[in-house]
Design a protein around this motif. Structure first.
Motif, PDB file in Angstrom:
ATOM      1  N   GLU A 172       0.829  -1.199   0.000  1.00 52.41           N
ATOM      2  CA  GLU A 172       0.000   0.000   0.000  1.00 52.41           C
ATOM      3  C   GLU A 172       0.867   1.254   0.000  1.00 52.41           C
ATOM      4  OE1 GLU A 172      -4.050  -1.530   2.286  1.00 52.41           O
ATOM      5  OE2 GLU A 172      -2.552  -0.378   3.421  1.00 52.41           O
ATOM      6  N   CYS A 173       0.356   2.296  -0.652  1.00 55.43           N
ATOM      7  CA  CYS A 173       1.053   3.578  -0.704  1.00 55.43           C
ATOM      8  C   CYS A 173       0.206   4.623   0.009  1.00 55.43           C
ATOM      9  CB  CYS A 173       1.290   4.000  -2.158  1.00 55.43           C
ATOM     10  SG  CYS A 173       2.353   5.446  -2.336  1.00 55.43           S
ATOM     11  N   TYR A 174       0.780   5.210   1.049  1.00 52.00           N
ATOM     12  CA  TYR A 174       0.111   6.248   1.844  1.00 52.00           C
ATOM     13  C   TYR A 174       0.523   7.603   1.264  1.00 52.00           C
ATOM     14  CZ  TYR A 174      -1.322   8.808   6.096  1.00 52.00           C
ATOM     15  OH  TYR A 174      -1.910   9.671   6.992  1.00 52.00           O
ATOM     16  N   ILE A 175      -0.451   8.378   0.798  1.00 53.05           N
ATOM     17  CA  ILE A 175      -0.173   9.664   0.160  1.00 53.05           C
ATOM     18  C   ILE A 175      -0.754  10.768   1.016  1.00 53.05           C
ATOM     19  CG2 ILE A 175      -0.373  11.018  -1.955  1.00 53.05           C
ATOM     20  CD1 ILE A 175      -1.207   8.308  -3.300  1.00 53.05           C
ATOM     21  N   GLY A 176       0.089  11.710   1.431  1.00 61.08           N
ATOM     22  CA  GLY A 176      -0.365  12.779   2.294  1.00 61.08           C
ATOM     23  C   GLY A 176      -0.226  14.153   1.666  1.00 61.08           C
ATOM     24  N   GLN A 177      -1.259  14.977   1.860  1.00 61.16           N
ATOM     25  CA  GLN A 177      -1.145  16.378   1.498  1.00 61.16           C
ATOM     26  C   GLN A 177      -0.173  17.055   2.468  1.00 61.16           C
ATOM     27  OE1 GLN A 177      -5.192  17.728   1.808  1.00 61.16           O
ATOM     28  NE2 GLN A 177      -5.701  17.191  -0.311  1.00 61.16           N
ATOM     29  N   PRO A 178       0.355  18.206   2.098  1.00 62.09           N
ATOM     30  CA  PRO A 178       1.366  18.856   2.938  1.00 62.09           C
ATOM     31  C   PRO A 178       0.973  19.074   4.399  1.00 62.09           C
ATOM     32  CG  PRO A 178       1.384  19.849   0.786  1.00 62.09           C
ATOM     33  CD  PRO A 178       0.245  18.869   0.782  1.00 62.09           C
ATOM     34  N   PHE A 179      -0.290  19.371   4.678  1.00 57.94           N
ATOM     35  CA  PHE A 179      -0.659  19.660   6.060  1.00 57.94           C
ATOM     36  C   PHE A 179      -1.205  18.438   6.810  1.00 57.94           C
ATOM     37  CE2 PHE A 179      -3.250  21.750   9.437  1.00 57.94           C
ATOM     38  CZ  PHE A 179      -2.226  22.481  10.029  1.00 57.94           C
ATOM     39  N   SER A 180      -1.278  17.292   6.161  1.00 55.72           N
ATOM     40  CA  SER A 180      -1.876  16.124   6.803  1.00 55.72           C
ATOM     41  C   SER A 180      -0.987  15.608   7.936  1.00 55.72           C
ATOM     42  CB  SER A 180      -2.129  15.011   5.781  1.00 55.72           C
ATOM     43  OG  SER A 180      -0.935  14.647   5.125  1.00 55.72           O
ATOM     44  N   GLY A 181      -1.600  15.333   9.084  1.00 57.74           N
ATOM     45  CA  GLY A 181      -0.865  14.849  10.250  1.00 57.74           C
ATOM     46  C   GLY A 181      -0.447  13.400  10.082  1.00 57.74           C
ATOM     47  N   TYR A 182       0.757  13.077  10.563  1.00 53.64           N
ATOM     48  CA  TYR A 182       1.302  11.744  10.290  1.00 53.64           C
ATOM     49  C   TYR A 182       2.460  11.446  11.239  1.00 53.64           C
ATOM     50  CZ  TYR A 182       3.391   7.945   7.484  1.00 53.64           C
ATOM     51  OH  TYR A 182       3.888   6.753   7.052  1.00 53.64           O
ATOM     52  N   ALA A 183       2.661  10.169  11.519  1.00 52.12           N
ATOM     53  CA  ALA A 183       3.839   9.736  12.272  1.00 52.12           C
ATOM     54  C   ALA A 183       3.996   8.228  12.100  1.00 52.12           C
ATOM     55  CB  ALA A 183       3.717  10.077  13.748  1.00 52.12           C
ATOM     56  N   ILE A 184       5.164   7.788  11.675  1.00 55.86           N
ATOM     57  CA  ILE A 184       5.452   6.360  11.590  1.00 55.86           C
ATOM     58  C   ILE A 184       5.584   5.807  13.004  1.00 55.86           C
ATOM     59  CG2 ILE A 184       7.152   4.631  10.866  1.00 55.86           C
ATOM     60  CD1 ILE A 184       7.859   6.439   8.521  1.00 55.86           C
ATOM     61  N   ARG A 185       4.970   4.668  13.226  1.00 56.51           N
ATOM     62  CA  ARG A 185       5.053   4.023  14.527  1.00 56.51           C
ATOM     63  C   ARG A 185       5.759   2.665  14.441  1.00 56.51           C
ATOM     64  NH1 ARG A 185       4.998   7.919  16.908  1.00 56.51           N
ATOM     65  NH2 ARG A 185       3.569   8.690  18.495  1.00 56.51           N
ATOM     66  N   GLY A 186       6.356   2.361  13.290  1.00 55.83           N
ATOM     67  CA  GLY A 186       7.123   1.130  13.141  1.00 55.83           C
ATOM     68  C   GLY A 186       6.259  -0.115  13.181  1.00 55.83           C
ATOM     69  N   SER A 187       6.837  -1.203  13.641  1.00 52.94           N
ATOM     70  CA  SER A 187       6.142  -2.480  13.716  1.00 52.94           C
ATOM     71  C   SER A 187       6.656  -3.242  14.927  1.00 52.94           C
ATOM     72  CB  SER A 187       6.361  -3.309  12.449  1.00 52.94           C
ATOM     73  OG  SER A 187       5.847  -4.610  12.598  1.00 52.94           O
ATOM     74  N   LYS A 188       5.759  -3.905  15.618  1.00 54.78           N
ATOM     75  CA  LYS A 188       6.161  -4.628  16.824  1.00 54.78           C
ATOM     76  C   LYS A 188       6.881  -5.935  16.516  1.00 54.78           C
ATOM     77  CE  LYS A 188       2.280  -2.819  19.539  1.00 54.78           C
ATOM     78  NZ  LYS A 188       1.685  -2.057  18.446  1.00 54.78           N
ATOM     79  N   GLU A 189       6.681  -6.459  15.304  1.00 54.19           N
ATOM     80  CA  GLU A 189       7.159  -7.809  15.045  1.00 54.19           C
ATOM     81  C   GLU A 189       8.148  -7.919  13.884  1.00 54.19           C
ATOM     82  OE1 GLU A 189       3.728 -10.166  14.403  1.00 54.19           O
ATOM     83  OE2 GLU A 189       2.864  -9.795  16.390  1.00 54.19           O
ATOM     84  N   HIS A 190       8.011  -7.121  12.877  1.00 51.03           N
ATOM     85  CA  HIS A 190       8.721  -7.387  11.627  1.00 51.03           C
ATOM     86  C   HIS A 190       9.757  -6.311  11.297  1.00 51.03           C
ATOM     87  CE1 HIS A 190       5.740 -10.471  10.998  1.00 51.03           C
ATOM     88  NE2 HIS A 190       4.772  -9.582  11.084  1.00 51.03           N
ATOM     89  N   GLY A 191      10.685  -6.672  10.439  1.00 51.10           N
ATOM     90  CA  GLY A 191      11.635  -5.715   9.891  1.00 51.10           C
ATOM     91  C   GLY A 191      11.014  -5.034   8.699  1.00 51.10           C
ATOM     92  N   ILE A 192      10.645  -3.773   8.866  1.00 49.69           N
ATOM     93  CA  ILE A 192       9.904  -3.063   7.826  1.00 49.69           C
ATOM     94  C   ILE A 192      10.853  -2.353   6.870  1.00 49.69           C
ATOM     95  CG2 ILE A 192       7.876  -2.691   9.269  1.00 49.69           C
ATOM     96  CD1 ILE A 192       8.928   0.165   9.786  1.00 49.69           C
TER      97      ILE A 192
END
Length: 227
Positions: free
Chosen positions: A94-114
């Motif tokens: 999946e591709c997450y596409i954000g507008q310039p003002f859209s709020g966002y933060a990567i939270r990683g993964s509990k199990e896998h090497g992303i």
């Protein structure tokens, strides 16, 4: 000098990820405070490519001043979207596409090497060089156009590419070019990113079948009447 392989390029960009210009600024907007991420690449760049490969990454919830595309290249990952308490899962492919003002933060993964491949594009460059090519689908066109008239537009789109090899191959070519930067890299990246965006638009239309898009002239007249 030996050319990098795809895996070497992605690894190199992943190692460089923590060294990027992580300059978050607290800005007062409409009576409230927002954390804004500044441009992460070199100041002279219009397009920046990055790879997050640390499953323990926990970004500050923030907004930014550029368009961004984050592709789940390997494994699922968690992210905050729209608000600090809205955690979602972005699935592999999946591709997450954000507008310039859209709020966002990567939270990683509990199990896998992303592995998340991110493409960042300055707003003025996007509107000048890329937006006209995305006019075939009115819904997607309006999504990318909205920040031009509303700097606080806060929308995201998630497009599922599944195992689509062409999109992944284009991303890999972009990583190869950016990981081994040369004097003309930015010039070469622009048509490559345009190709990526056209593939994105094709997949978006495929995933969101609906009424046939109206003519461009109809969209322009409608937009002018609404604004």
């Amino acid at each position: 000098m030996k050319e990098l392989t795809v895996s070497e390029a992605i690894k190199k960009l992943g190692e460089n990820f923590p060294k990027m210009s992580w300059d978050f600024k607290d800005v007062e907007i409409n009576g409230g405070h927002e954390v804004i991420s500044q441009w992460l690449g070199d100041p002279e760049e219009d397009i920046t490519v990055c790879v997050c490969s640390d499953r323990n990454t926990r970004e500050i919830y923030h907004r930014q001043d550029f368009f961004f595309l984050n592709f789940a290249y390997q494994e699922d990952y968690d992210a905050l979207s729209y608000s600090e308490d809205n955690q979602i899962v972005v699935h592999e492919g999946e591709c997450y596409i954000g507008q310039p003002f859209s709020g966002y933060a990567i939270r990683g993964s509990k199990e896998h090497g992303i592995k998340i491949i991110g493409i960042h594009i300055r707003k003025n460059i996007f509107f000048r060089d890329f937006l006209p090519a995305l006019s075939a689908d009115s819904r997607l066109f309006k999504f990318f156009l909205a920040p031009e008239t509303n700097e606080f537009s806060n929308q995201v789109i998630i497009i599922d590419f599944g195992a689509a090899r062409l999109f992944r191959s284009t991303l890999e070519m972009i990583c190869l070019e950016y990981a081994d930067k040369k004097a003309d890299t930015q010039k070469i990246l622009k048509p490559m990113v345009l190709t990526l965006l056209m593939q994105l638009a094709r997949q978006y239309k495929k995933n969101n079948l609906g009424p046939k898009s109206e003519r461009m002239s109809d969209r322009i007249v409608q937009y002018m009447s609404e604004h």
